[in-house]
Scaffold this active site. Sequence first.
Site, PDB file in Angstrom:
ATOM      1  N   ARG A 147      24.703   8.306 -44.487  1.00  0.00           N
ATOM      2  CA  ARG A 147      24.556   7.523 -43.209  1.00  0.00           C
ATOM      3  C   ARG A 147      22.966   7.728 -43.105  1.00  0.00           C
ATOM      4  O   ARG A 147      22.346   8.637 -43.164  1.00  0.00           O
ATOM      5  CB  ARG A 147      25.495   7.997 -42.066  1.00  0.00           C
ATOM      6  CG  ARG A 147      26.883   8.242 -42.529  1.00  0.00           C
ATOM      7  CD  ARG A 147      27.545   8.859 -41.494  1.00  0.00           C
ATOM      8  NE  ARG A 147      29.112   9.034 -41.429  1.00  0.00           N
ATOM      9  CZ  ARG A 147      29.698   9.753 -42.268  1.00  0.00           C
ATOM     10  NH1 ARG A 147      29.253  11.050 -42.635  1.00  0.00           N
ATOM     11  NH2 ARG A 147      31.052   9.930 -42.294  1.00  0.00           N
ATOM     12  N   LYS A 171      28.991  13.911 -39.686  1.00  0.00           N
ATOM     13  CA  LYS A 171      29.614  13.565 -38.196  1.00  0.00           C
ATOM     14  C   LYS A 171      30.216  15.073 -37.677  1.00  0.00           C
ATOM     15  O   LYS A 171      30.875  15.786 -38.761  1.00  0.00           O
ATOM     16  CB  LYS A 171      30.648  12.629 -38.343  1.00  0.00           C
ATOM     17  CG  LYS A 171      30.304  10.995 -38.380  1.00  0.00           C
ATOM     18  CD  LYS A 171      31.135  10.051 -38.239  1.00  0.00           C
ATOM     19  CE  LYS A 171      30.776   8.653 -38.320  1.00  0.00           C
ATOM     20  NZ  LYS A 171      31.766   7.508 -37.901  1.00  0.00           N
ATOM     21  N   HIS A 243      23.130   0.867 -43.481  1.00  0.00           N
ATOM     22  CA  HIS A 243      24.636   1.168 -43.667  1.00  0.00           C
ATOM     23  C   HIS A 243      25.152   0.282 -45.030  1.00  0.00           C
ATOM     24  O   HIS A 243      26.035   0.761 -45.660  1.00  0.00           O
ATOM     25  CB  HIS A 243      25.510   0.941 -42.583  1.00  0.00           C
ATOM     26  CG  HIS A 243      26.745   2.141 -42.388  1.00  0.00           C
ATOM     27  ND1 HIS A 243      26.309   3.312 -42.334  1.00  0.00           N
ATOM     28  CD2 HIS A 243      28.133   2.110 -42.475  1.00  0.00           C
ATOM     29  CE1 HIS A 243      27.514   3.990 -42.210  1.00  0.00           C
ATOM     30  NE2 HIS A 243      28.532   3.295 -42.309  1.00  0.00           N
ATOM     31  N   ARG A 246      24.892   2.316 -47.947  1.00  0.00           N
ATOM     32  CA  ARG A 246      26.131   3.359 -48.064  1.00  0.00           C
ATOM     33  C   ARG A 246      27.421   2.489 -48.676  1.00  0.00           C
ATOM     34  O   ARG A 246      28.021   3.011 -49.558  1.00  0.00           O
ATOM     35  CB  ARG A 246      26.296   3.781 -46.680  1.00  0.00           C
ATOM     36  CG  ARG A 246      27.572   4.860 -46.439  1.00  0.00           C
ATOM     37  CD  ARG A 246      27.601   5.518 -45.216  1.00  0.00           C
ATOM     38  NE  ARG A 246      28.820   6.090 -44.746  1.00  0.00           N
ATOM     39  CZ  ARG A 246      29.132   7.346 -45.281  1.00  0.00           C
ATOM     40  NH1 ARG A 246      28.424   8.195 -45.767  1.00  0.00           N
ATOM     41  NH2 ARG A 246      30.227   8.001 -44.835  1.00  0.00           N
ATOM     42  N   HIS A 269      34.414  11.109 -45.452  1.00  0.00           N
ATOM     43  CA  HIS A 269      35.380  10.429 -44.823  1.00  0.00           C
ATOM     44  C   HIS A 269      36.675  11.576 -44.746  1.00  0.00           C
ATOM     45  O   HIS A 269      36.968  12.351 -45.683  1.00  0.00           O
ATOM     46  CB  HIS A 269      35.955   9.282 -45.524  1.00  0.00           C
ATOM     47  CG  HIS A 269      35.056   8.192 -45.488  1.00  0.00           C
ATOM     48  ND1 HIS A 269      35.295   7.057 -46.562  1.00  0.00           N
ATOM     49  CD2 HIS A 269      34.194   7.893 -44.628  1.00  0.00           C
ATOM     50  CE1 HIS A 269      34.249   6.260 -46.109  1.00  0.00           C
ATOM     51  NE2 HIS A 269      33.562   6.410 -45.121  1.00  0.00           N
ATOM     52  N   TYR A 278      37.046   0.046 -49.827  1.00  0.00           N
ATOM     53  CA  TYR A 278      36.299  -0.263 -50.948  1.00  0.00           C
ATOM     54  C   TYR A 278      37.071  -0.737 -52.077  1.00  0.00           C
ATOM     55  O   TYR A 278      36.503  -1.322 -53.019  1.00  0.00           O
ATOM     56  CB  TYR A 278      35.268   0.963 -51.323  1.00  0.00           C
ATOM     57  CG  TYR A 278      34.303   1.172 -50.186  1.00  0.00           C
ATOM     58  CD1 TYR A 278      33.339   0.480 -49.804  1.00  0.00           C
ATOM     59  CD2 TYR A 278      34.528   2.318 -49.475  1.00  0.00           C
ATOM     60  CE1 TYR A 278      32.508   0.817 -48.791  1.00  0.00           C
ATOM     61  CE2 TYR A 278      33.910   2.769 -48.343  1.00  0.00           C
ATOM     62  CZ  TYR A 278      32.752   1.923 -48.154  1.00  0.00           C
ATOM     63  OH  TYR A 278      32.061   2.078 -47.041  1.00  0.00           O
TER      64      TYR A 278
END
Length: 297
Positions: A147, A171, A243, A246, A269, A278
């Site tokens: 990120r 995160k 992004h 990414r 994630h 994806y």
Amino acid sequence: MTWDLVKKDFKRYLQLERNLANHSIAAYLNDVQKLEAYCSFKRKELDQIDTLFIQQFLVFINDFSISPFTQARLLSGLRTFFAFLQIEYDRKDNPTELLESPRLNRKIPSVLNLEEIDALIAAIDVSTLEGMRNKAILEVLYGCGLRVSELVTLKISNLYLDVEFIKVEGKGNKERLIPIGQQAIKYLKIYLEEIRPHIPIQTGYEDIVFLNRRGRQLTRVMVFLIIKDLAKKIGLTKTISPHTFRHSFASHLVEGGADLRAVQDMLGHESITTTEIYTHIDKDYLQSVITQYHPRS
């Protein structure tokens, strides 16, 4: 139980118990403030809120043409808020518990193919100090799937290039180890050994990898502008951002046959469902899997 006291305690709960990033905490508090404003408009006390009232609030919000994604996030924030009230204030029920989130059509992220990535990197003017820095930035973005917030806060003390790993803080301040390839290592080392020593580093930024010309941490906006300028330079018509690299990182791994759980770990994630998007990007790849492995193909 006043709104001001509850919001103060909720903020502390998000910081200490949930360990959320500042921008996430701000989003949660913004959701609560919307509900507070509606309660004031309807002259409803906090302890009088029930499921019907939350439904009316969501209908009210919907009249402002707010997207389903925003509505879903708002409801998720309120679920967390009322769960907090159950824990800290002994509230008996969670009025959001039985409410369904809006149905969302998952948007397939835009990705770059390898030729487009190579063209963007090749467009960098490596005759300048900033150009060599930018080349290292793009190689790390694409090579590690970071990120942009993880890129700009990347620390020298978290680089383990001898064993081809870096550590990032994602995160919720969660740390994870990510493999880094030889190409990214090559240009990262050039930047660290030949370019960064010429930058007048400001106090407090000694451990930050990527710096601006004044010796301070790069901003997210600056990385965005670097990529936008390169896209314009090569005439790329796709709308891209940091992004996008990414997304491309993840898409190319999945297309190449990488295990989805491994990709999930590298991206950081929490849910495999997020990573599964994806698998929908390259239909030709999926068709080739069917052709290769299905007994009736």
